[in-house]
Design an enzyme around this catalytic site. Structure first.
Site, PDB file in Angstrom:
ATOM      1  N   ASP A 167      66.492  18.717 -21.868  1.00 25.57           N
ATOM      2  CA  ASP A 167      65.883  17.970 -20.774  1.00 25.57           C
ATOM      3  C   ASP A 167      64.376  17.901 -20.981  1.00 25.57           C
ATOM      4  O   ASP A 167      63.775  18.848 -21.483  1.00 25.57           O
ATOM      5  CB  ASP A 167      66.217  18.657 -19.442  1.00 25.57           C
ATOM      6  CG  ASP A 167      65.987  17.731 -18.257  1.00 25.57           C
ATOM      7  OD1 ASP A 167      65.851  16.506 -18.468  1.00 25.57           O
ATOM      8  OD2 ASP A 167      65.925  18.231 -17.124  1.00 25.57           O
TER       9      ASP A 167
ATOM     10  N   ASN B 255      62.684  14.912 -22.254  1.00 27.92           N
ATOM     11  CA  ASN B 255      62.216  13.901 -23.215  1.00 27.92           C
ATOM     12  C   ASN B 255      61.327  12.855 -22.541  1.00 27.92           C
ATOM     13  O   ASN B 255      60.262  12.498 -23.054  1.00 27.92           O
ATOM     14  CB  ASN B 255      63.398  13.133 -23.831  1.00 27.92           C
ATOM     15  CG  ASN B 255      64.218  14.000 -24.757  1.00 27.92           C
ATOM     16  OD1 ASN B 255      63.825  15.112 -25.071  1.00 27.92           O
ATOM     17  ND2 ASN B 255      65.364  13.485 -25.188  1.00 27.92           N
ATOM     18  N   GLY B 256      61.800  12.338 -21.410  1.00 27.83           N
ATOM     19  CA  GLY B 256      61.097  11.248 -20.736  1.00 27.83           C
ATOM     20  C   GLY B 256      59.739  11.703 -20.223  1.00 27.83           C
ATOM     21  O   GLY B 256      58.716  11.041 -20.445  1.00 27.83           O
TER      22      GLY B 256
ATOM     23  N   ARG C 171      59.335   6.287 -22.357  1.00 26.19           N
ATOM     24  CA  ARG C 171      60.328   7.362 -22.319  1.00 26.19           C
ATOM     25  C   ARG C 171      61.180   7.395 -23.597  1.00 26.19           C
ATOM     26  O   ARG C 171      61.535   8.460 -24.091  1.00 26.19           O
ATOM     27  CB  ARG C 171      61.269   7.162 -21.121  1.00 26.19           C
ATOM     28  CG  ARG C 171      60.628   7.346 -19.764  1.00 26.19           C
ATOM     29  CD  ARG C 171      61.636   7.040 -18.653  1.00 26.19           C
ATOM     30  NE  ARG C 171      62.878   7.769 -18.841  1.00 26.19           N
ATOM     31  CZ  ARG C 171      63.069   9.034 -18.475  1.00 26.19           C
ATOM     32  NH1 ARG C 171      62.105   9.693 -17.887  1.00 26.19           N
ATOM     33  NH2 ARG C 171      64.229   9.617 -18.666  1.00 26.19           N
TER      34      ARG C 171
ATOM     35  N   HIS D 138      62.854  10.301 -26.484  1.00 25.67           N
ATOM     36  CA  HIS D 138      64.229  10.506 -26.975  1.00 25.67           C
ATOM     37  C   HIS D 138      64.256  10.551 -28.507  1.00 25.67           C
ATOM     38  O   HIS D 138      65.013  11.318 -29.094  1.00 25.67           O
ATOM     39  CB  HIS D 138      65.149   9.383 -26.470  1.00 25.67           C
ATOM     40  CG  HIS D 138      65.299   9.364 -24.966  1.00 25.67           C
ATOM     41  ND1 HIS D 138      65.516  10.516 -24.238  1.00 25.67           N
ATOM     42  CD2 HIS D 138      65.254   8.348 -24.059  1.00 25.67           C
ATOM     43  CE1 HIS D 138      65.609  10.210 -22.941  1.00 25.67           C
ATOM     44  NE2 HIS D 138      65.441   8.906 -22.812  1.00 25.67           N
TER      45      HIS D 138
ATOM     46  N   ASP E  36      76.486  10.802 -15.213  1.00 21.88           N
ATOM     47  CA  ASP E  36      75.551  10.231 -14.236  1.00 21.88           C
ATOM     48  C   ASP E  36      74.368   9.517 -14.893  1.00 21.88           C
ATOM     49  O   ASP E  36      73.624   8.815 -14.208  1.00 21.88           O
ATOM     50  CB  ASP E  36      75.041  11.340 -13.294  1.00 21.88           C
ATOM     51  CG  ASP E  36      76.125  11.793 -12.324  1.00 21.88           C
ATOM     52  OD1 ASP E  36      76.838  10.920 -11.792  1.00 21.88           O
ATOM     53  OD2 ASP E  36      76.270  13.009 -12.123  1.00 21.88           O
TER      54      ASP E  36
ATOM     55  N   ARG F 249      70.819   5.129 -15.291  1.00 25.59           N
ATOM     56  CA  ARG F 249      69.475   4.827 -15.815  1.00 25.59           C
ATOM     57  C   ARG F 249      69.337   3.344 -16.151  1.00 25.59           C
ATOM     58  O   ARG F 249      70.345   2.649 -16.298  1.00 25.59           O
ATOM     59  CB  ARG F 249      69.207   5.679 -17.047  1.00 25.59           C
ATOM     60  CG  ARG F 249      69.125   7.136 -16.697  1.00 25.59           C
ATOM     61  CD  ARG F 249      68.700   7.960 -17.880  1.00 25.59           C
ATOM     62  NE  ARG F 249      68.575   9.350 -17.467  1.00 25.59           N
ATOM     63  CZ  ARG F 249      67.856  10.264 -18.091  1.00 25.59           C
ATOM     64  NH1 ARG F 249      67.205   9.941 -19.188  1.00 25.59           N
ATOM     65  NH2 ARG F 249      67.796  11.495 -17.645  1.00 25.59           N
TER      66      ARG F 249
ATOM     67  N   LEU G 296      79.132  26.607 -37.999  1.00 24.58           N
ATOM     68  CA  LEU G 296      78.679  26.317 -36.635  1.00 24.58           C
ATOM     69  C   LEU G 296      79.551  25.218 -36.046  1.00 24.58           C
ATOM     70  O   LEU G 296      79.811  24.197 -36.684  1.00 24.58           O
ATOM     71  CB  LEU G 296      77.218  25.834 -36.651  1.00 24.58           C
ATOM     72  CG  LEU G 296      76.657  25.407 -35.287  1.00 24.58           C
ATOM     73  CD1 LEU G 296      76.436  26.615 -34.385  1.00 24.58           C
ATOM     74  CD2 LEU G 296      75.332  24.652 -35.453  1.00 24.58           C
TER      75      LEU G 296
ATOM     76  N   ARG H 223      68.385  25.754 -20.320  1.00 27.56           N
ATOM     77  CA  ARG H 223      67.957  24.438 -19.849  1.00 27.56           C
ATOM     78  C   ARG H 223      66.446  24.318 -20.030  1.00 27.56           C
ATOM     79  O   ARG H 223      65.687  25.145 -19.527  1.00 27.56           O
ATOM     80  CB  ARG H 223      68.310  24.216 -18.382  1.00 27.56           C
ATOM     81  CG  ARG H 223      67.853  22.824 -17.944  1.00 27.56           C
ATOM     82  CD  ARG H 223      68.504  22.342 -16.691  1.00 27.56           C
ATOM     83  NE  ARG H 223      68.102  20.954 -16.465  1.00 27.56           N
ATOM     84  CZ  ARG H 223      68.765  20.102 -15.713  1.00 27.56           C
ATOM     85  NH1 ARG H 223      69.871  20.483 -15.127  1.00 27.56           N
ATOM     86  NH2 ARG H 223      68.338  18.871 -15.557  1.00 27.56           N
TER      87      ARG H 223
ATOM     88  N   LEU I 167      72.522  23.077 -12.929  1.00 31.15           N
ATOM     89  CA  LEU I 167      73.527  22.916 -13.996  1.00 31.15           C
ATOM     90  C   LEU I 167      73.877  21.459 -14.258  1.00 31.15           C
ATOM     91  O   LEU I 167      74.389  21.124 -15.328  1.00 31.15           O
ATOM     92  CB  LEU I 167      74.809  23.682 -13.644  1.00 31.15           C
ATOM     93  CG  LEU I 167      74.668  25.200 -13.545  1.00 31.15           C
ATOM     94  CD1 LEU I 167      76.014  25.838 -13.238  1.00 31.15           C
ATOM     95  CD2 LEU I 167      74.111  25.779 -14.843  1.00 31.15           C
ATOM     96  N   SER I 168      73.628  20.581 -13.296  1.00 30.49           N
ATOM     97  CA  SER I 168      73.848  19.145 -13.482  1.00 30.49           C
ATOM     98  C   SER I 168      75.223  18.812 -14.072  1.00 30.49           C
ATOM     99  O   SER I 168      75.324  18.024 -15.012  1.00 30.49           O
ATOM    100  CB  SER I 168      72.732  18.541 -14.345  1.00 30.49           C
ATOM    101  OG  SER I 168      71.481  18.732 -13.724  1.00 30.49           O
TER     102      SER I 168
HETATM  103  C1  IPE Z   1      66.654  13.917 -22.186  1.00 30.34           C
HETATM  104  O1  IPE Z   1      65.674  14.100 -21.248  1.00 30.34           O
HETATM  105  C2  IPE Z   1      68.059  14.022 -21.725  1.00 30.34           C
HETATM  106  C3  IPE Z   1      68.850  12.761 -21.862  1.00 30.34           C
HETATM  107  C4  IPE Z   1      69.600  12.329 -20.881  1.00 30.34           C
HETATM  108  C5  IPE Z   1      68.870  12.016 -23.119  1.00 30.34           C
HETATM  109  P1  IPE Z   1      65.450  13.191 -19.973  1.00 30.34           P
HETATM  110  O2  IPE Z   1      65.611  11.760 -20.317  1.00 30.34           O
HETATM  111  O3  IPE Z   1      66.297  13.695 -18.855  1.00 30.34           O
HETATM  112  O4  IPE Z   1      63.913  13.473 -19.663  1.00 30.34           O
HETATM  113  P2  IPE Z   1      63.221  13.628 -18.247  1.00 30.34           P
HETATM  114  O5  IPE Z   1      63.984  14.638 -17.461  1.00 30.34           O
HETATM  115  O6  IPE Z   1      63.231  12.285 -17.595  1.00 30.34           O
HETATM  116  O7  IPE Z   1      61.847  14.105 -18.604  1.00 30.34           O
HETATM  117 MG    MG Z   2      66.024  14.864 -17.210  1.00 28.96          MG
END
Ligand code: IPE
Ligand code: MG
Length: 225
Positions: free
Chosen positions: A2, A4-5, A15, A19, A49, A53, A113, A165, A172-173
């Site tokens: 979590d 990236n954006g 954003r 990624h 979910d 986006r 792995l 996380r 936990l989403s």
């Molecule tokens: C990457 O981070 C997780 C994905 C769904 C690819 P986010 O895209 O949730 O980044 P934030 O939370 O908006 O910073």
């Molecule tokens: Mg996020």
């Protein structure tokens, strides 16, 4: 994975560039997993979910997942990494679905792995779909786990030991809810594009320092009566 954006926007970048950097980080983390003593690594790449986006971001992510699988497949074979895509397969683009199947078949002999990538994944949907399949039959935990395995194509469903996380959120989403029943939770403010192998090792070190009792009591306490 979590953050990236937020990592990208805080640098004045779109954003989507977060990624792209995040996908590079996946490689370094996968390659350091064995050193960290990890045998199964499940990455939450796209939740059920996340379809909410903007379309542009979603289609960019779908292309990125496919590109990632194509570029990493051979490396995974060399490094003994077995790839599995967990989640629904009926809503992702057909090209990505085919590539995911190829990646799974190509890497199936990997033993070092187990890398599981959660794509269009929802733990609650997974449980509902498993429950639908068992309709009317007597149910045990093991039977339910087998059904969950079937609906998410996940290979053997194992309990999660450690859930990490990134990105500062503490929730936990809808990720591996059943499997996380006794997971140790580790939250870090580090955004995923900045997460390093040293961060992974720090999380694992903290995990080993935790006292896991699974509802029981410490052995020394039990011995003392
Ligand atoms: C990457 O981070 C997780 C994905 C769904 C690819 P986010 O895209 O949730 O980044 P934030 O939370 O908006 O910073
Ligand atoms: Mg996020």
């Amino acid at each position: 994975m979590d953050g990236n954006g937020r990592w990208a926007t805080s640098r004045g970048r779109p954003r989507t560039s977060g990624h792209v950097v995040g996908a590079r980080v996946v490689r370094t983390i996968v390659e350091s997993a064995e050193d960290a003593g990890i045998g199964t690594l499940t990455l939450y790449a796209f939740s059920a979910d996340n379809w909410k986006r903007p379309t542009r971001e979603v289609s960019m992510l779908m292309r990125l997942f496919r590109r990632y699988l194509l570029s990493e497949m051979d490396r995974c074979v060399q490094n003994g990494v077995r790839m599995r895509i967990i989640g629904r397969r009926d809503r992702i683009p057909a090209e990505l679905r085919r590539t995911a199947e190829t990646a799974e078949a190509t890497t199936r002999d990997g033993r070092r792995l187990d890398l599981r990538i959660a794509l269009d994944y929802s733990a609650r949907d997974c449980m509902v779909m498993a429950a639908e399949k068992c309709a009317g039959r007597p149910l045990t935990r093991d039977a339910f786990v087998r059904l969950m395995n079937e609906v998410t194509h996940s290979g053997p469903v194992r309990d999660v030991d450690l859930l990490i996380r990134t990105g500062g959120e503490q929730r936990l989403s809808d990720f591996l809810l059943w499997e996380c029943a006794y997971a140790e939770l580790y939250f870090t403010d580090r955004m995923w594009p900045e997460f390093t192998p040293a961060d992974l090792i720090a999380a694992v070190r903290e995990f080993h320092a935790r006292d896991r009792r699974f509802g029981g009591v410490q052995e020394s306490v039990a011995a003392a009566g």
